[in-house]
Design an enzyme around this catalytic site. Structure first.
Site, PDB file in Angstrom:
ATOM      1  CB  SER A 142     -18.043  55.810 -64.916  1.00 41.84           C
ATOM      2  OG  SER A 142     -17.955  56.786 -65.937  1.00 41.84           O
ATOM      3  CE1 TYR A 155     -21.155  59.755 -62.223  1.00 47.63           C
ATOM      4  CE2 TYR A 155     -19.229  59.595 -63.632  1.00 47.63           C
ATOM      5  CZ  TYR A 155     -20.492  59.165 -63.276  1.00 47.63           C
ATOM      6  OH  TYR A 155     -21.083  58.140 -63.968  1.00 47.63           O
TER       7      TYR A 155
HETATM    8  P1  NAD Z   1     -30.272  57.428 -63.676  1.00 45.83           P
HETATM    9  O1  NAD Z   1     -30.379  58.812 -63.169  1.00 45.83           O
HETATM   10  O2  NAD Z   1     -31.126  56.985 -64.805  1.00 45.83           O
HETATM   11  O3  NAD Z   1     -30.448  56.376 -62.488  1.00 45.83           O
HETATM   12  C1  NAD Z   1     -29.896  56.591 -61.218  1.00 45.83           C
HETATM   13  C2  NAD Z   1     -30.614  55.721 -60.231  1.00 45.83           C
HETATM   14  O4  NAD Z   1     -30.054  55.954 -58.925  1.00 45.83           O
HETATM   15  C3  NAD Z   1     -32.118  56.027 -60.126  1.00 45.83           C
HETATM   16  O5  NAD Z   1     -32.824  54.837 -59.908  1.00 45.83           O
HETATM   17  C4  NAD Z   1     -32.185  56.920 -58.886  1.00 45.83           C
HETATM   18  O6  NAD Z   1     -33.456  56.924 -58.252  1.00 45.83           O
HETATM   19  C5  NAD Z   1     -31.137  56.261 -58.033  1.00 45.83           C
HETATM   20  N1  NAD Z   1     -30.655  57.094 -56.935  1.00 45.83           N
HETATM   21  C6  NAD Z   1     -30.154  58.353 -56.996  1.00 45.83           C
HETATM   22  N2  NAD Z   1     -29.884  58.787 -55.749  1.00 45.83           N
HETATM   23  C7  NAD Z   1     -30.195  57.781 -54.906  1.00 45.83           C
HETATM   24  C8  NAD Z   1     -30.145  57.629 -53.488  1.00 45.83           C
HETATM   25  N3  NAD Z   1     -29.699  58.605 -52.675  1.00 45.83           N
HETATM   26  N4  NAD Z   1     -30.575  56.455 -52.962  1.00 45.83           N
HETATM   27  C9  NAD Z   1     -31.060  55.463 -53.758  1.00 45.83           C
HETATM   28  N5  NAD Z   1     -31.125  55.561 -55.096  1.00 45.83           N
HETATM   29  C10 NAD Z   1     -30.705  56.708 -55.647  1.00 45.83           C
HETATM   30  O7  NAD Z   1     -28.711  57.274 -64.064  1.00 45.83           O
HETATM   31  P2  NAD Z   1     -27.896  56.142 -64.853  1.00 45.83           P
HETATM   32  O8  NAD Z   1     -27.235  56.827 -65.981  1.00 45.83           O
HETATM   33  O9  NAD Z   1     -28.709  54.945 -65.102  1.00 45.83           O
HETATM   34  O10 NAD Z   1     -26.776  55.845 -63.772  1.00 45.83           O
HETATM   35  C11 NAD Z   1     -26.666  54.632 -63.071  1.00 45.83           C
HETATM   36  C12 NAD Z   1     -25.201  54.408 -62.743  1.00 45.83           C
HETATM   37  O11 NAD Z   1     -24.448  54.306 -63.950  1.00 45.83           O
HETATM   38  C13 NAD Z   1     -24.565  55.530 -61.941  1.00 45.83           C
HETATM   39  O12 NAD Z   1     -23.697  54.977 -60.959  1.00 45.83           O
HETATM   40  C14 NAD Z   1     -23.772  56.282 -62.982  1.00 45.83           C
HETATM   41  O13 NAD Z   1     -22.688  56.957 -62.431  1.00 45.83           O
HETATM   42  C15 NAD Z   1     -23.331  55.156 -63.886  1.00 45.83           C
HETATM   43  N6  NAD Z   1     -22.934  55.534 -65.221  1.00 45.83           N
HETATM   44  C16 NAD Z   1     -23.799  56.167 -66.072  1.00 45.83           C
HETATM   45  C17 NAD Z   1     -23.363  56.498 -67.346  1.00 45.83           C
HETATM   46  C18 NAD Z   1     -24.259  57.180 -68.337  1.00 45.83           C
HETATM   47  O14 NAD Z   1     -23.771  57.620 -69.370  1.00 45.83           O
HETATM   48  N7  NAD Z   1     -25.557  57.268 -68.097  1.00 45.83           N
HETATM   49  C19 NAD Z   1     -22.060  56.189 -67.755  1.00 45.83           C
HETATM   50  C20 NAD Z   1     -21.209  55.566 -66.867  1.00 45.83           C
HETATM   51  C21 NAD Z   1     -21.663  55.235 -65.606  1.00 45.83           C
END
Ligand code: NAD
Length: 260
Positions: A142, A155
């Site tokens: 991130s 986080y």
């Molecule tokens: P999201 O909530 O859409 O997806 C998260 C995924 O992780 C889902 O498939 C969920 O079921 C799964 N998950 C959660 N807990 C779990 C567990 N205990 N076991 C297995 N699977 C689990 O979120 P996203 O925004 O797509 O995030 C995905 C990654 O990207 C994360 O690591 C997040 O930190 C990172 N990220 C997101 C952003 C953003 O702005 N959305 C920015 C930077 C980084």
């Protein structure tokens, strides 16, 4: 590079992980999906990707807080695909709260899912990749792996940690054809971001619309969200032969956020 490649993408039932899995399937690569959600919806996504792209798409519901389930997921992928070439550690959760009120169980869960699960998957997959002299490990970090924001202690700590893991694994894989990189997105409009808008509004005393304009898009000079398709395209490139010399790196895709 074997063809087709075989990938596991953790947390790929939604958001960025699903975007990466979709990009891989579109390349003709086999994918194992992972994550939580409604079983019928997950099966619809799995079967849809398989049918559209003519690849093998599997689903394993391993909980990323449970090392034993993680090991079984990697073993299942190796057995079903014959070998595992790509591992994307993407599962992640968020919690927004001032540090003095930050729930201890949320700290533990965020460290387990956003950081320790990547150690467990890599530990399970690394020997096979080394033996075959090819592997691509991508960790979804991130912008918060490079800079902090208030009220996100767990986080930010986990995301800074995953960069250390990325660099160390890159060094261990360097002479074995195994690269390890981090992608550092800025804000992407996924359920993870949608869910933190009300909490951020509460923590900062703002309306939800003010949070989107003054907190989220304020951080990103382009004033636009990153898309999951853009992240998927970067992940595909990092798996290519042209990316063989890119390892141990943090790839920002954040609309200029961390340039400030
Ligand atoms: P999201 O909530 O859409 O997806 C998260 C995924 O992780 C889902 O498939 C969920 O079921 C799964 N998950 C959660 N807990 C779990 C567990 N205990 N076991 C297995 N699977 C689990 O979120 P996203 O925004 O797509 O995030 C995905 C990654 O990207 C994360 O690591 C997040 O930190 C990172 N990220 C997101 C952003 C953003 O702005 N959305 C920015 C930077 C980084």
């Amino acid at each position: 590079m074997a063809s087709p490649l075989n990938a596991v993408v953790t947390g790929s039932t939604s958001g960025i992980g699903l975007g990466i899995a979709t990009a891989f399937a579109a390349e003709g690569w086999n994918v194992m999906l992972n994550g939580f959600g409604d079983p019928d919806e997950i099966e619809g996504v799995r079967a849809g990707l398989e049918e559209k792209h003519g690849v093998k798409v599997l689903y394993n519901g391993a909980d990323m807080t449970k090392p034993e389930e993680i090991r079984e997921m990697i073993a299942e992928a190796e057995t079903a695909f014959g070998q595992l070439d790509i591992l994307v550690n993407n599962a992640g959760i968020q919690h927004v709260s001032p540090v003095e009120d930050f729930p201890e169980e949320k700290w533990d869960a965020i460290l387990a899912i956003n950081l320790s699960s990547a150690f467990h998957t890599i530990k399970a997959a690394f020997a096979g990749m080394k033996a075959r002299k090819f592997g691509r490990i991508i960790n979804t970090a991130s912008a918060h792996a490079l800079v902090a924001s208030p009220f996100k202690t767990a986080y930010v700590a986990a995301k800074h940690g995953i960069l250390g893991l990325t660099k160390t694994v890159a060094l261990e894989g360097a002479e074995h054809g195994v690269t390890c990189n981090a992608i550092c997105p800025g804000y992407v409009r996924t359920p993870l971001v949608e869910k933190q808008i009300p909490d951020t509004a509460k923590a900062r005393g703002m309306t939800e619309d003010e949070v989107i304009q003054k907190v989220i898009l304020e951080a990103q000079p382009t004033k636009q969200f990153v898309t999951v398709e853009q992240i998927g395209a970067l992940a595909v490139f990092l798996c290519s032969d042209n990316a063989a010399q890119i390892t141990g790196a943090a790839h920002e895709m954040d609309g200029g956020w961390t340039a400030q």
